[in-house]
Design a protein around this motif. Structure first.
Motif, PDB file in Angstrom:
ATOM      1  N   UNK A   8       0.456  -1.525   0.511  1.00  0.00           N
ATOM      2  CA  UNK A   8      -0.100   0.019   0.139  1.00  0.00           C
ATOM      3  C   UNK A   8       0.937   1.236   0.149  1.00  0.00           C
ATOM      4  N   UNK A   9       2.278   1.138  -0.181  1.00  0.00           N
ATOM      5  CA  UNK A   9       2.922   2.113  -0.125  1.00  0.00           C
ATOM      6  C   UNK A   9       2.499   3.518  -1.659  1.00  0.00           C
ATOM      7  N   UNK A  10       1.615   3.524  -2.713  1.00  0.00           N
ATOM      8  CA  UNK A  10       1.309   4.612  -2.793  1.00  0.00           C
ATOM      9  C   UNK A  10      -0.114   4.849  -2.193  1.00  0.00           C
ATOM     10  N   UNK A  11      -0.382   4.106  -1.957  1.00  0.00           N
ATOM     11  CA  UNK A  11      -1.985   4.904  -1.727  1.00  0.00           C
ATOM     12  C   UNK A  11      -1.860   5.818  -0.588  1.00  0.00           C
ATOM     13  N   UNK A  12      -2.476   7.033  -0.786  1.00  0.00           N
ATOM     14  CA  UNK A  12      -2.670   7.938   0.359  1.00  0.00           C
ATOM     15  C   UNK A  12      -3.017   7.799   1.544  1.00  0.00           C
ATOM     16  N   UNK A  13      -2.738   7.315   2.743  1.00  0.00           N
ATOM     17  CA  UNK A  13      -3.494   7.374   3.542  1.00  0.00           C
ATOM     18  C   UNK A  13      -4.461   7.724   4.280  1.00  0.00           C
ATOM     19  N   UNK A  14      -4.009   9.117   4.307  1.00  0.00           N
ATOM     20  CA  UNK A  14      -4.823  10.691   4.719  1.00  0.00           C
ATOM     21  C   UNK A  14      -5.776  10.587   4.539  1.00  0.00           C
ATOM     22  N   UNK A  15      -6.124   9.868   3.073  1.00  0.00           N
ATOM     23  CA  UNK A  15      -7.619  10.452   2.278  1.00  0.00           C
ATOM     24  C   UNK A  15      -8.000   9.112   1.927  1.00  0.00           C
ATOM     25  N   UNK A  16      -7.419   7.647   2.005  1.00  0.00           N
ATOM     26  CA  UNK A  16      -8.018   6.848   1.284  1.00  0.00           C
ATOM     27  C   UNK A  16      -7.950   5.886   1.939  1.00  0.00           C
ATOM     28  N   UNK A  17      -8.528   4.755   2.434  1.00  0.00           N
ATOM     29  CA  UNK A  17      -8.725   3.276   3.210  1.00  0.00           C
ATOM     30  C   UNK A  17      -8.977   2.583   2.594  1.00  0.00           C
ATOM     31  N   UNK A  55     -13.440  -2.548  -0.644  1.00  0.00           N
ATOM     32  CA  UNK A  55     -13.971  -1.388  -1.136  1.00  0.00           C
ATOM     33  C   UNK A  55     -12.624  -0.278  -0.786  1.00  0.00           C
ATOM     34  N   UNK A  56     -13.000   0.341  -1.330  1.00  0.00           N
ATOM     35  CA  UNK A  56     -11.983   1.700  -1.561  1.00  0.00           C
ATOM     36  C   UNK A  56     -12.686   2.564  -0.973  1.00  0.00           C
ATOM     37  N   UNK A  57     -12.248   3.176   0.031  1.00  0.00           N
ATOM     38  CA  UNK A  57     -13.164   4.611   0.198  1.00  0.00           C
ATOM     39  C   UNK A  57     -12.320   6.297   0.357  1.00  0.00           C
ATOM     40  N   UNK A  58     -12.463   6.770   0.013  1.00  0.00           N
ATOM     41  CA  UNK A  58     -11.495   8.596  -0.408  1.00  0.00           C
ATOM     42  C   UNK A  58     -12.627   9.395   0.555  1.00  0.00           C
ATOM     43  N   UNK A  59     -11.850   9.462   1.895  1.00  0.00           N
ATOM     44  CA  UNK A  59     -12.612  10.737   2.482  1.00  0.00           C
ATOM     45  C   UNK A  59     -11.784  12.301   3.129  1.00  0.00           C
ATOM     46  N   UNK A  60     -11.598  12.767   2.966  1.00  0.00           N
ATOM     47  CA  UNK A  60     -12.695  13.853   1.880  1.00  0.00           C
ATOM     48  C   UNK A  60     -11.615  13.713   0.387  1.00  0.00           C
ATOM     49  N   UNK A  61     -12.377  13.838  -0.427  1.00  0.00           N
ATOM     50  CA  UNK A  61     -11.834  13.882  -1.746  1.00  0.00           C
ATOM     51  C   UNK A  61     -11.543  15.064  -2.290  1.00  0.00           C
ATOM     52  N   UNK A  62     -10.258  15.251  -3.236  1.00  0.00           N
ATOM     53  CA  UNK A  62      -9.780  16.623  -3.722  1.00  0.00           C
ATOM     54  C   UNK A  62     -10.589  16.544  -5.319  1.00  0.00           C
ATOM     55  N   UNK A  63     -10.078  17.557  -5.400  1.00  0.00           N
ATOM     56  CA  UNK A  63     -10.189  17.697  -7.108  1.00  0.00           C
ATOM     57  C   UNK A  63      -9.057  16.421  -7.871  1.00  0.00           C
ATOM     58  N   UNK A  64      -8.415  16.125  -7.776  1.00  0.00           N
ATOM     59  CA  UNK A  64      -7.221  15.399  -8.307  1.00  0.00           C
ATOM     60  C   UNK A  64      -7.585  13.752  -8.104  1.00  0.00           C
ATOM     61  N   UNK A  65      -8.153  13.790  -7.247  1.00  0.00           N
ATOM     62  CA  UNK A  65      -8.742  12.324  -7.365  1.00  0.00           C
ATOM     63  C   UNK A  65      -9.791  11.972  -8.259  1.00  0.00           C
ATOM     64  N   UNK A  66      -9.809  13.031  -9.779  1.00  0.00           N
ATOM     65  CA  UNK A  66     -10.971  12.759 -10.361  1.00  0.00           C
ATOM     66  C   UNK A  66     -10.263  11.916 -11.357  1.00  0.00           C
TER      67      UNK A  66
END
Lengths: 117, 112
Positions: free
Chosen positions: A57-66, A76-87
């Motif tokens: 999970x080395x490339x998972x942005x753990x501050x927002x992705x789980x 399940x993959x969750x994004x919280x909070x989403x940013x524009x660049x997550x599109x």
């Protein structure tokens, strides 16, 4: 044989909102991957599971992705909070990975397209 | 950082011609290499894998690997309009194909 199932196919949210994607891999496939594919780029690995455990999970942005994979099947993959660049399109893939057998074949789902406004 | 580099294209070839797609990789420990085809709006699908130096042929497709030069290529003979897609090169540090690193892909257009 049923393929990799993903939902939802499309999701539009405002920035700072949360979103969750679901994946059901091919039956019997031990390894499950989540990739992020931004338009015009190749898929980028976010997280790899082997059965229940996280392999990478080395490339998972753990501050927002789980992500989680319960009982070694669905994920399940969750994004919280989403940013524009997550599109991006979030691709789930699975592979058989039988010990001692070269596969290298990842079977991808149709993907979940996320638009963050 | 481990990288896989591809020319983004588009590569345009006439129907029936040979399309040549190239890829270089930076991680010398990469052991297995793959070509995936991705149609617009669809998910990638594996078309070729190669593990040893040399050529590997499968129908109209030939993959070539040169580990000394860190170079992988894909030749498509007798190109058809249905071959028009993005071709993704991928490399893995494992001979079992785990932890794939993908290139950005080359867009191929076959004109009838």
């Amino acid at each position: 044989e049923a393929g990799v199932a993903q939902s939802p196919r499309y999701k539009i949210i405002e920035k700072r909102q949360s979103v969750a994607f679901w994946c059901n891999p091919i039956s019997g496939h031990a390894t499950l991957y989540w990739y992020q594919q931004i338009l015009g780029q190749g898929p980028k690995l976010l997280i790899q599971f082997q059965n229940n455990g996280v392999v990478d999970d080395s490339q998972l942005p753990k501050d927002r992705f789980s992500a989680e994979r319960l009982k070694g099947v669905d994920s399940t993959l969750k994004i919280q909070p989403a940013k524009l660049e997550d599109s991006a399109v979030y691709l789930c893939a699975s592979s058989l990975d039988r010990t001692g057998v070269r596969t290298g074949e990842l079977f991808f789902g149709e993907g979940s397209r996320l638009t963050v406004l | 950082q481990k990288e896989v580099e591809q020319n983004s294209g588009p590569l345009s070839v006439p129907e029936g011609a040979i399309a040549s797609l190239n890829c270089t990789y930076s991680d010398r420990v990469s052991q297995s290499f793959f070509w995936y085809r991705q149609y617009s709006g669809k998910s990638p699908e594996l078309i070729m894998s190669i593990y040893s130096n040399g050529d590997k042929e499968d129908g109209r497709f030939t993959a070539q690997l040169n580990k000394a030069s860190q170079y992988v290529s894909l030749l498509i003979r007798d190109s058809q309009p249905s071959d028009s897609a993005t071709y993704l090169c991928a490399a893995s540090p494992s001979e079992y194909g785990n932890k794939l690193v993908f290139g950005a892909g080359t867009i191929l257009r076959v004109k009838s």
